[in-house]
Design an enzyme around this catalytic site. Structure first.
Site, PDB file in Angstrom:
ATOM      1  N   HIS A  45      55.365 -15.223 -48.498  1.00 35.06           N
ATOM      2  CA  HIS A  45      54.496 -15.971 -49.412  1.00 35.06           C
ATOM      3  C   HIS A  45      53.264 -15.121 -49.706  1.00 35.06           C
ATOM      4  O   HIS A  45      52.885 -14.261 -48.911  1.00 35.06           O
ATOM      5  CB  HIS A  45      54.084 -17.294 -48.782  1.00 35.06           C
ATOM      6  CG  HIS A  45      55.209 -18.263 -48.637  1.00 35.06           C
ATOM      7  ND1 HIS A  45      54.992 -19.612 -48.430  1.00 35.06           N
ATOM      8  CD2 HIS A  45      56.559 -18.108 -48.669  1.00 35.06           C
ATOM      9  CE1 HIS A  45      56.153 -20.232 -48.341  1.00 35.06           C
ATOM     10  NE2 HIS A  45      57.115 -19.343 -48.468  1.00 35.06           N
ATOM     11  N   GLU A  81      50.114 -15.600 -49.557  1.00 38.97           N
ATOM     12  CA  GLU A  81      49.059 -15.610 -48.538  1.00 38.97           C
ATOM     13  C   GLU A  81      49.440 -14.741 -47.343  1.00 38.97           C
ATOM     14  O   GLU A  81      48.615 -13.980 -46.820  1.00 38.97           O
ATOM     15  CB  GLU A  81      48.797 -17.044 -48.053  1.00 38.97           C
ATOM     16  CG  GLU A  81      48.331 -17.990 -49.146  1.00 38.97           C
ATOM     17  CD  GLU A  81      49.461 -18.728 -49.859  1.00 38.97           C
ATOM     18  OE1 GLU A  81      49.196 -19.815 -50.400  1.00 38.97           O
ATOM     19  OE2 GLU A  81      50.607 -18.222 -49.897  1.00 38.97           O
ATOM     20  N   CYS A 106      51.117 -23.658 -48.101  1.00 38.70           N
ATOM     21  CA  CYS A 106      52.102 -24.460 -47.390  1.00 38.70           C
ATOM     22  C   CYS A 106      51.776 -24.450 -45.892  1.00 38.70           C
ATOM     23  O   CYS A 106      50.909 -23.695 -45.451  1.00 38.70           O
ATOM     24  CB  CYS A 106      53.504 -23.895 -47.633  1.00 38.70           C
ATOM     25  SG  CYS A 106      53.822 -22.360 -46.733  1.00 38.70           S
TER      26      CYS A 106
END
Length: 158
Positions: free
Chosen positions: A55, A57, A85
């Site tokens: 992801h 991040e 998330c």
């Protein structure tokens, strides 16, 4: 409380997400700014790298940690194009990120086909744990890794 710099970093995270879509990636971007002002960027690489943990991040966290030679980013701020998330939140916690700012919310992501509600609910509701059952099975050697860790004099604490 946000500043003009926060807005600039958040805008960059959104730009990274849009650029990533144009490159056939997911619509997520992130910018990590260290306490010392160094900036690291990430875009969603899940499909490109065949890695469900890639992801935006996490990609930004990995870049910062690798470049800085550390596993802790105390005082850093993570800017994300969308609400992180649960995995990304946990990663930020492990990295000791100071705060996170995001643009779009989880409901916005869900409307675009990225619905993490079941994952959030997994942590919030014991009834949802059936989604991914976990079980502990102890053996005589269950604690051996922790005993080895405790006895290892040159260990690096984290």
């Amino acid at each position: 409380m946000s500043s003009p710099a926060d807005s600039d970093h958040l805008e960059r995270a959104v730009d990274l997400a849009v650029q990533n879509v144009a490159a056939d990636g997911g619509p997520f971007g992130a910018v990590l700014v260290t306490a010392g002002g160094r900036r690291f960027e990430g875009a969603n690489r899940v499909t490109a790298d065949h890695d469900p943990t890639a992801h935006a991040e996490v990609v930004a966290l990995r870049a910062a940690c690798a470049r800085l030679g550390t596993h802790e980013l105390t005082g850093a701020v993570l800017y994300a194009s969308c609400e992180p998330c649960p995995m990304c939140l946990a990663s930020a916690l492990w990295a000791r990120i100071e705060r996170i700012m995001f643009a779009a919310g989880r409901d916005d992501a869900a409307r675009a086909g990225f619905d993490d509600a079941a994952f959030y609910e997994y942590f919030e509701s014991p009834a949802r744990r059936g989604m991914l059952p976990t079980a502990q099975q102890r053996s005589r050697e269950s604690l051996a890794p922790f005993e080895a860790w405790s006895a290892h004099e040159s260990r690096t604490a984290y």
